[in-house]
Design an enzyme around this catalytic site. Structure first.
Site, short mmCIF file in Angstrom:
data_model
loop_
_atom_site.label_atom_id
_atom_site.label_comp_id
_atom_site.label_asym_id
_atom_site.label_seq_id
_atom_site.Cartn_x
_atom_site.Cartn_y
_atom_site.Cartn_z
N ASP A 39 -8.74 5.46 17.51
CA ASP A 39 -8.39 4.85 16.38
C ASP A 39 -9.06 5.72 15.26
OD1 ASP A 39 -7.07 3.22 14.46
OD2 ASP A 39 -8.09 1.18 15.08
N GLN A 84 -9.19 0.93 -1.38
CA GLN A 84 -9.93 -0.03 -0.40
C GLN A 84 -10.31 -1.31 -1.05
OE1 GLN A 84 -13.09 1.52 1.75
NE2 GLN A 84 -12.67 0.38 3.60
N ASP A 133 -10.27 -5.18 13.55
CA ASP A 133 -8.65 -5.06 13.07
C ASP A 133 -8.37 -3.41 12.72
OD1 ASP A 133 -8.95 -7.54 13.59
OD2 ASP A 133 -8.49 -8.14 11.63
N ASN A 137 0.86 -1.20 -0.08
CA ASN A 137 0.02 -0.07 -0.01
C ASN A 137 0.73 1.27 0.03
OD1 ASN A 137 -1.85 2.02 0.61
ND2 ASN A 137 -2.24 1.41 2.48
N THR A 167 -1.39 -1.77 -4.38
CA THR A 167 -2.73 -1.57 -4.44
C THR A 167 -3.19 -0.19 -4.46
OG1 THR A 167 -2.62 -1.12 -1.87
CG2 THR A 167 -2.90 -3.52 -2.64
N GLY A 226 0.07 -1.33 6.74
CA GLY A 226 -0.47 -1.44 8.13
C GLY A 226 -1.28 -2.70 8.27
N ASP A 227 -1.88 -2.97 9.44
CA ASP A 227 -2.86 -4.18 9.63
C ASP A 227 -3.91 -4.12 8.57
OD1 ASP A 227 -1.43 -5.17 11.84
OD2 ASP A 227 -2.26 -3.24 13.03
N ARG A 241 -3.26 11.03 10.10
CA ARG A 241 -2.54 9.91 9.58
C ARG A 241 -0.95 10.32 9.20
NH1 ARG A 241 -3.19 4.69 7.77
NH2 ARG A 241 -5.37 4.68 8.67
#
Length: 619
Positions: free
Chosen positions: A308, A187, A585, A152, A184, A210-211, A315
Site C-alpha cells: 500500500d 490532507q 485504512d 478530492n 478538498t 478513495g477510502d 498513484r
C-alpha cells in the site's frame, strides 16, 4: 384484529395504463409498474414479437420527473424516467424514456395521471409504501435530503472531478437530491471541515475519492465535543480513488456484480440515489504514543501495508498501482516477527443499533421553473454553486410547434442549473407547487475559521503538494472498555500468537479493495474485526495464489497451512521487528505496538437497499 396483508409479489401490478410517446406521432405503449420493474409493451403501430428494452428494472433507475409542453393547445402531460442500463460489454450508459399522458380531455387530468406514475415510481425507488386505496399524490414524498459532497480532485488518477461533474452530479440531480459540493485542498481538510460544520443543516456527508477521505470525515465527526450526536450523521462513499475497498463492499451489498472504475462509481451512485442507511461498525485504534483514531476498513502490517505505502509512487496508474506493487513486493518478500493477541468473538454480536437512514428524496415534479425562496445556510467556501453545470436531459418540443420546450429543470433553473446550489444563497431545489415549501435550515450565529476565508480553487489538473506526517488523531469518542492500557498484561480470555509473519490484517468490511474480498462473510454491522494472518514459510507462488483467489473470496478454501483467521472483538498487535510499516485504512501511522476495539454500529453508512440490483439484464 385482522392480520396484515401479505407483501406484494415482485410481479404484482401496481399501476397499468396506456401512454403515447414523444413526439406524439411515435408509438403507443402499455405500461405496467411492479415493485421491481417497469414493463413496457408497444401497442401501435403493431406489437413487437420480441420487445427490446421492454423491461426496466428499478435498480437501474436514478429518478423520474414530469414535464409539460409550452404549446397552449397541447393538453397532454409527460413524465420521463432516467435509467442506466448495462450494455453487452457490462458498462453502464445513460438513457431516458419519455411518455405522454393524453387519455383525458384536459391538461389537469393528464397532469394528475403523469404525477401519479412519477410519484409511485419515486416511492418505490425510495422504499416508501404506497397507499392501498390507490390515492397516489406527490404529498407522499418527503422533502429532498441535503447532502454535503466532498471531492478530492486528486483522487485515483486525477479523474475524480471530471467523473463527479460528468456522471455523479447529473445522476443525483435526476434523483431529486439537494447537495452542496466542496473540493478538498490538502490532507485533513475534510476532517477540519466536518469538525466545524453545523450538522443540523445536512442529512448526509458523501465523499468522492478513495477510502482516505472518508477516514478523515469519520475521524472529524468523532473528534467533536458532540461526537455522540455527530457520529449519527450518515456517511457515504462514491469511489474515485485507487483502492475503493468500502465501495466494493457497498456494491456487493447492493446486489451488483463486481465492478471497477467508472462502472463501480455508477453502481454506487445508483444506490445512493435510492437512499437508505445501514449501521457501520467502527474500530477504535490506540497507537503506541497513546493517540487514537477510528477505522472503518483495516489495520495492516507486513506485506499488505508494504504494498500500500510503497506503491504510492505509482498513484498515477490508479488501481493498477496495487498490481505493480504486489509484483514488486513478491520479489522482495519480507517476514516480520511479532505478537498478535485477540479477544475471540465467543458470543454472537449484540443486535445492531437502528440505522440512521438518509431521509428519502422527493422527486422534482415541477413542470416549469419557478423562483426559489431564500434559504439560510452557513457559508461553505469553494462551493460548486458558482459553476454552471449543463445536464444532458431531454428537451421537449411541443407537438405542432417549432418552439422547443425548456430543458427539464431538476434544481429549479433553466437549461443549466442556475443560482446557488446550497451555499449562502437560494435553495438548491425549487419547491413543487403542489407541496408545501421545504423548511429553511437554521441560521448559524458564528462561523468556524475554516468557513470564513474564500481561498482560490486549485486547478483540478494539478498535483497535490506533499503532506508529510501521520493523520490527525481523535481525542473524543467512546471509551474502549475491552482494552487494558497498552503495555499492561492482557486478561486470561485473550488468545496470543507469537512468531514470524508475512502479513497481519485486521479488516472490518468484506473487501480489502474493490476487487479483493478478504473477509467474504463480513457484514457492515456484524460487530467483529476479522483477523487474517499469513505466517512465514509460505512460498511466493502460494502467496500469489492466495491473492488471486481473494478476487473471488475463495482464498480460505485453498487449504494453505500458513493462512489463519479469527473473528474478534478486540486485538493487540506488538511488532517485535525494529522496522516496518503500519497502516490504518491505508494511512501510514506511527510504528510500534497498537491495540483496537470494535464498536458495533457506531456509525451509519449510506448503502441503498440490500440486494436491490438482483439479476441485471444486459441490453
Amino acid at each position: 384484529m385482522a392480520p396484515p396483508p401479505p407483501p406484494l409479489a415482485a410481479s404484482t401490478p401496481l399501476l397499468h395504463g396506456e401512454f403515447g410517446s414523444y413526439p406524439a406521432r411515435g408509438p403507443r405503449y402499455a405500461l405496467t409498474l411492479t415493485s421491481q420493474a417497469l414493463h413496457i409493451q408497444r401497442l401501435r403501430p403493431k406489437p413487437e414479437a420480441r420487445p427490446r428494452g421492454g423491461l426496466v428494472p428499478l435498480a437501474e433507475v436514478s429518478g423520474c420527473c414530469t414535464l409539460r409542453s409550452r404549446s397552449p393547445s397541447d393538453t397532454a402531460a409527460y413524465f420521463c424516467i432516467y435509467t442506466y442500463p448495462r450494455g453487452r460489454r457490462g458498462g453502464r450508459r445513460r438513457a431516458s424514456r419519455t411518455f405522454r399522458a393524453d387519455g383525458a380531455a384536459t391538461y389537469e387530468e393528464n397532469r394528475a395521471e403523469a404525477q401519479r406514475w412519477a410519484t409511485a415510481l419515486m416511492c418505490l425507488l425510495r422504499g416508501l409504501p404506497l397507499p392501498g386505496d390507490g390515492e397516489i399524490t406527490p404529498e407522499l414524498l418527503p422533502r429532498p435530503p441535503r447532502l454535503l459532497l466532498l471531492v478530492n480532485p486528486f483522487g485515483g488518477r486525477g479523474l475524480a472531478w471530471q467523473w463527479c461533474k460528468n456522471h455523479v452530479l447529473p445522476m443525483i440531480s435526476e434523483a431529486g437530491l439537494s447537495f452542496n459540493l466542496i473540493q478538498t485542498e490538502r490532507q485533513n481538510h475534510a476532517r477540519e471541515l466536518v469538525q466545524g460544520l453545523s450538522l443540523s443543516e445536512w442529512d448526509g456527508i458523501v465523499t468522492l475519492s478513495g477510502d482516505g477521505l472518508l477516514f478523515e470525515v469519520l475521524n472529524g465527526l468523532l473528534d467533536r465535543p458532540d461526537w455522540e450526536e455527530a457520529v449519527k450523521m450518515p456517511v457515504g462513499i462514491l469511489p474515485c480513488g485507487s483502492g475503493n475497498a468500502l465501495a466494493g463492499a457497498v456494491n456487493q451489498h447492493g446486489g451488483f456484480e463486481p465492478a471497477l472504475g467508472l462502472d463501480l462509481l455508477l453502481n454506487c451512485s445508483l444506490l445512493l440515489c435510492r437512499g437508505g442507511g445501514h449501521p457501520l461498525d467502527l474500530l477504535s485504534v490506540t497507537l503506541a504514543s497513546g493517540s487514537r483514531c477510528f477505522s472503518f476498513l483495516s489495520v495492516a502490517w507486513g506485506f499488505v501495508s508494504d504494498v500500500d505505502i510503497q506503491s504510492e509512487r505509482f498513484r498515477a496508474l490508479g488501481s493498477a498501482r496495487f498490481t505493480l506493487g504486489t509484483v514488486l513486493g513478491l520479489a522482495t518478500l519480507h517476514t516480520y516477527r511479532g505478537r498478535l493477541s485477540y479477544l475471540p468473538a465467543s458470543v454472537e454480536p449484540a443486535s445492531p443499533t437502528p440505522a440512521h437512514s438518509l431521509p428519502r428524496a422527493k422527486s422534482e415534479l415541477t413542470l416549469t421553473p419557478e423562483p426559489a425562496p431564500p434559504m439560510a445556510h452557513s457559508p461553505l467556501h469553494r462551493s460548486v454553486s458558482d459553476l454552471p453545470l449543463p445536464l444532458p436531459q431531454p428537451a421537449l418540443v411541443s407537438p405542432g410547434s417549432p418552439e422547443p420546450l425548456p430543458v427539464l429543470s431538476l434544481n429549479g433553473g433553466g437549461p443549466e442549473l442556475v443560482g446557488d446550489w446550497g451555499g449562502a444563497g437560494d435553495a438548491p431545489l425549487s419547491p413543487d407547487p403542489l407541496l408545501p415549501s421545504p423548511p429553511s435550515s437554521p441560521k448559524v450565529a458564528s462561523l468556524s475559521p475554516i468557513t470564513e476565508g474564500p481561498p482560490e480553487m486549485p486547478a483540478s489538473s494539478g498535483l497535490p503538494p506533499p503532506t508529510p506526517g501521520a493523520p490527525a488523531t481523535s481525542t473524543w469518542g467512546p471509551p474502549d472498555h475491552l482494552l487494558p492500557p497498552l503495555g499492561s498484561p492482557l486478561p486470561p480470555d485473550w488468545v496470543t500468537l507469537e512468531g514470524d509473519f508475512v502479513l497481519i490484517l485486521a479488516i472490518s468490511p468484506s473487501h480489502l479493495s474493490a476487487d479483493l474480498v478478504a473477509a467474504p462473510h463480513a457484514r457492515f454491522d456484524d460487530g467483529l474485526v476479522h483477523l487474517c494472518w499469513v505466517q512465514s514459510g509460505i512460498s511466493r507462488a502460494a502467496l500469489l495464489r492466495l491473492f488471486l483467489a481473494m478476487e473471488r473470496g475463495s482464498h480460505f478454501s485453498l487449504g494453505c497451512p500458513q493462512l489463519g483467521y479469527a473473528g474478534a472483538r478486540a486485538f493487540r498487535l506488538e511488532p517485535l521487528t525494529p522496522r516496518g510499516l503500519l497502516t490504518v485504512d491505508g494511512e501510514l501511522v506511527e510504528y510500534g505496538p497498537l491495540q483496537a476495539q470494535m464498536h458495533p454500529g457506531l456509525g451509519t453508512l449510506l448503502t441503498g437497499p440490500p440486494g436491490c440490483a438482483g439479476q441485471e439484464p444486459r441490453t
